[in-house]
Design a protein around this motif. Structure first.
Motif, short mmCIF file in Angstrom:
data_model
loop_
_atom_site.label_atom_id
_atom_site.label_comp_id
_atom_site.label_asym_id
_atom_site.label_seq_id
_atom_site.Cartn_x
_atom_site.Cartn_y
_atom_site.Cartn_z
N GLY A 1 0.83 -1.19 0.00
CA GLY A 1 0.00 0.00 0.00
C GLY A 1 0.86 1.24 0.00
O GLY A 1 1.87 1.31 0.70
N ILE A 2 0.49 2.22 -0.81
CA ILE A 2 1.17 3.51 -0.86
C ILE A 2 0.15 4.59 -0.53
O ILE A 2 -0.88 4.69 -1.19
N GLY B 1 1.65 -11.41 3.09
CA GLY B 1 1.46 -10.35 4.05
C GLY B 1 1.29 -9.02 3.34
O GLY B 1 1.06 -8.98 2.12
N MET B 2 1.45 -7.94 4.08
CA MET B 2 1.20 -6.60 3.53
C MET B 2 2.17 -5.60 4.13
O MET B 2 2.52 -5.67 5.31
N VAL B 3 2.59 -4.66 3.28
CA VAL B 3 3.42 -3.54 3.71
C VAL B 3 2.74 -2.25 3.26
O VAL B 3 2.33 -2.15 2.10
N ILE B 4 2.60 -1.29 4.17
CA ILE B 4 2.11 0.04 3.79
C ILE B 4 3.28 0.99 3.92
O ILE B 4 3.77 1.25 5.02
N VAL B 5 3.73 1.52 2.75
CA VAL B 5 4.96 2.31 2.72
C VAL B 5 4.90 3.35 1.60
O VAL B 5 4.79 2.96 0.44
N PRO B 6 4.94 4.62 1.92
CA PRO B 6 4.90 5.18 3.27
C PRO B 6 3.48 5.09 3.82
O PRO B 6 2.51 5.05 3.07
N CYS B 7 3.37 5.11 5.13
CA CYS B 7 2.07 5.01 5.79
C CYS B 7 1.74 6.35 6.44
O CYS B 7 2.45 6.80 7.35
N SER B 8 0.69 6.99 5.98
CA SER B 8 0.25 8.25 6.58
C SER B 8 -0.31 7.99 7.97
O SER B 8 -0.72 6.87 8.30
N MET B 9 -0.36 9.02 8.78
CA MET B 9 -0.92 8.88 10.11
C MET B 9 -2.43 8.64 10.06
O MET B 9 -2.99 8.00 10.94
N GLY B 10 -3.08 9.14 9.02
CA GLY B 10 -4.51 8.86 8.86
C GLY B 10 -4.76 7.38 8.61
O GLY B 10 -5.66 6.77 9.21
N GLY C 1 15.87 -2.02 2.44
CA GLY C 1 16.51 -3.24 2.92
C GLY C 1 16.03 -3.65 4.29
O GLY C 1 15.82 -4.84 4.56
N LYS C 2 15.84 -2.67 5.19
CA LYS C 2 15.33 -2.97 6.52
C LYS C 2 13.90 -3.54 6.44
O LYS C 2 13.53 -4.44 7.19
N ILE C 3 13.11 -3.00 5.51
CA ILE C 3 11.75 -3.53 5.31
C ILE C 3 11.82 -4.97 4.82
O ILE C 3 11.11 -5.86 5.33
N LEU C 4 12.68 -5.22 3.84
CA LEU C 4 12.81 -6.57 3.30
C LEU C 4 13.28 -7.56 4.36
O LEU C 4 12.87 -8.72 4.36
N ASP C 5 14.13 -7.10 5.28
CA ASP C 5 14.55 -7.97 6.38
C ASP C 5 13.33 -8.43 7.18
O ASP C 5 13.22 -9.61 7.54
N MET C 6 12.43 -7.51 7.48
CA MET C 6 11.23 -7.84 8.25
C MET C 6 10.26 -8.71 7.45
O MET C 6 9.43 -9.42 8.02
#
Length: 212
Positions: free
Chosen positions: A11-12, A94-103, A181-186
């Motif tokens: 998600g963007i 799974g799912m990654v939201i990047v970048p993730c707004s505060m809303g 890279g840190k995201i991919l590690d997770m």
């Protein structure tokens, strides 16, 4: 024949730092990992403002920028709450939201499902699959922090867009690749996005000396 790899949902949103989401998608697709992409309306605005993308034909621009030939990218309109990723029976890694707004972070923390991105995140949570949020905001007030704590207690990985500098970045690209890279590690996805601490030394590293 090798088993097909399960896709990741990406998600963007409209937070600054949209380049992180784009670079993550490119790396996953480069590794032939299917991506189901959801971009909010504000996310499209940031793609135009920060990266100069032509958003008059969104699907065509995404294909040209991310997946011109391979067919591994699926774009879901954010209002399509009946899309495949809205159901837990659709298997994903799974799912990654990047970048993730505060809303968006707030909506996920409260279990809202007002659009497909929020619904997909809720599905990933209820199915016990990995959910990673990459917030990009500063400064943070108490509500932001409380929402992150709610999510962390539910097993969500919070990966703030805080680049490290011990790998001695020489360009903006190096800084972006470090965070991706840190995201991919997770995500438990192997990569060579940056040089890891201690990779070029035989010195032992104590816990107190090791950077995050």
């Amino acid at each position: 024949m090798s088993k097909a790899r399960k896709p990741w949902i990406v998600g963007i949103t409209g937070a600054s730092g949209v380049v992180y989401g784009v670079e993550l998608c490119r790396e996953l697709l480069r590794q032939r990992i299917p991506v189901h992409l959801i971009v909010t309306d504000a996310g499209w605005r940031v793609l135009k403002d920060e990266l100069g993308w032509d958003t008059s034909d969104r699907t065509a621009e995404l294909r040209a920028q991310l997946d011109p030939d391979e067919g591994l990218l699926t774009l879901h309109p954010v209002r399509d709450v009946g899309a495949s990723v809205a159901s837990g029976s659709f298997l994903t890694s799974g799912m990654v939201i990047v970048p993730c707004s505060m809303g968006t972070l707030s909506a996920v923390a409260r279990g809202a499902s007002d659009n497909l991105l929020e619904r997909a995140a809720d599905v990933v949570l209820k199915e016990g699959r990995p959910l990673l949020l990459v917030p990009r905001e500063t400064p943070l007030h108490a509500i932001h922090l409380e929402n992150m704590l709610i999510l962390a207690r539910s097993g969500v990985k919070i990966i703030p867009a805080m680049p490290g500098f011990y790998h001695q970045p020489r360009s903006l690209e190096d800084i972006v690749r470090f965070l991706v890279g840190k995201i991919l590690d997770m995500m438990d996805v192997e990569h060579d996005m940056y040089t890891r601490w201690g990779a070029h030394t035989n010195e032992s590293i104590s816990d107190t000396d090791r950077p995050d």
